[in-house]
Design an enzyme around this catalytic site. Sequence first.
Site, PDB file in Angstrom:
ATOM      1  CD  GLU A 285       5.697   0.280  -5.110  1.00 49.77           C
ATOM      2  OE1 GLU A 285       5.184   0.207  -3.971  1.00 49.77           O
ATOM      3  OE2 GLU A 285       5.079   0.003  -6.150  1.00 49.77           O
TER       4      GLU A 285
ATOM      5  N   GLY B 136       0.815  -1.208   0.000  1.00 50.17           N
ATOM      6  CA  GLY B 136       0.000   0.000   0.000  1.00 50.17           C
ATOM      7  C   GLY B 136       0.851   1.261   0.000  1.00 50.17           C
TER       8      GLY B 136
ATOM      9  CG  ASP C 187       3.290  -4.884  -8.141  1.00 45.13           C
ATOM     10  OD1 ASP C 187       3.077  -5.495  -7.079  1.00 45.13           O
ATOM     11  OD2 ASP C 187       3.421  -3.640  -8.191  1.00 45.13           O
TER      12      ASP C 187
HETATM   13  N1  ADE Z   1      -0.503  -3.237  -3.900  1.00 44.65           N
HETATM   14  C1  ADE Z   1      -0.576  -3.694  -5.148  1.00 44.65           C
HETATM   15  N2  ADE Z   1       0.427  -3.215  -5.910  1.00 44.65           N
HETATM   16  C2  ADE Z   1       1.161  -2.434  -5.100  1.00 44.65           C
HETATM   17  C3  ADE Z   1       2.315  -1.649  -5.278  1.00 44.65           C
HETATM   18  N3  ADE Z   1       2.960  -1.586  -6.450  1.00 44.65           N
HETATM   19  N4  ADE Z   1       2.771  -0.962  -4.228  1.00 44.65           N
HETATM   20  C4  ADE Z   1       2.151  -1.026  -3.044  1.00 44.65           C
HETATM   21  N5  ADE Z   1       1.070  -1.736  -2.822  1.00 44.65           N
HETATM   22  C5  ADE Z   1       0.567  -2.441  -3.837  1.00 44.65           C
HETATM   23 ZN    ZN Z   2       3.223  -5.244  -4.936  1.00 46.87          ZN
END
Ligand code: ADE
Ligand code: ZN
Length: 362
Positions: A220, A190, A298
Amino acid sequence: MSVTIKPREKFNHHTRDLRPTILNMPKIDLHRHLEGSLRLTTLAEIAHEHGVDLPSMSPEELRPLVQVVADDTPNFHNFLAKFKLLRRFYSSREAVERIAYEAVADAAHDNIKYLELRFNPVALALNQGFNFEDVADWVIEATEEAQRDHEIQVRLIVQIGRHEPQYARQLAEIAVDRQDNGIVGLDLAGDEINFPVTKFVDVFQWARKKGLHVTIHAAEAGPAVNIKEAIDKLGAERIGHGIRAREDIAIMDLLNRKQIPLEICPTSNLQTGMIPKLAQHPIYAFYQLGIPVTVNTDDPSISNTTLTDEFLMASGGAGVPFKDLCKMIIYAAQAAFLPETEKSALVEWFQVKLKKYVSEPH
Ligand code: ADE
Ligand code: ZN
């Protein structure tokens, strides 16, 4: 800038030649969200059958609501926003089971032989007021059935949302209690920008002690130092994305020293705007530094991608030589959340199967 990644159109000659080879190769996906894996056609059917209250019903009308499209600005929060509407589709036990079954079937059709599928029981349950325990059991049963019907091994990871710390303990308990039914780990996902890990430390420490594996979405969208925090405070054995490690040599050194695998998802990184251009993706730089990087999807339906596409992205756009793609599959096998003997068997199986691909010129 336009974001949609249309792999089949954008790949150059070199990568187009590789598509059949990569499609045929046995592969591993360690980072795939169930809630990001819903077929558009299934969404449209569920909307019709269950009268889901939606602005539109056909797959093409639904597409921009649940998928990243050309007009979308690459942006982390825009990307995460796609999951909100999807919560309306988990309208019945049958819908949840169908979605889970199809996620595994789609992976199998892409020649994924080992899949770790993560899911958030809160996302699946809250809209209809289901029990979190029940939806977890539905996902377990549907993925078991899909494994009986396809040549694929699946393990499950329970995902906790950063914006929902109030459910963390209950979700961890659900995962701990179902370790004999295919649940092997816990993930934190998230909004990494607005929600720190503070409220999750005790729960993850507890879950580790109870035998669950831990992977954390870190660096990320947030700073590189979030990786150190995920390892030191939450017990992360793998890191989801971790791409912002490239901004901090000490963190790259840490990943290398501890041999912490990174779950890299190239298309997602472009669509969240965290990497401006595929040629700038750090996947190969990390690999050359000795960090065990793996290639993953993902959210295949949100990103309109497959694992084959992601390997082609890594190869064509991000410059990873073919033999190193094969090594990344071995890294994934070595990073699987399996008991040591099962993991060794998985690694060996992939080493044997991939041998012919490495020895043939590509
Ligand atoms: N939930 C699904 N994809 C995600 C992402 N790329 N970053 C964080 N939460 C996620
Ligand atoms: Zn993810």
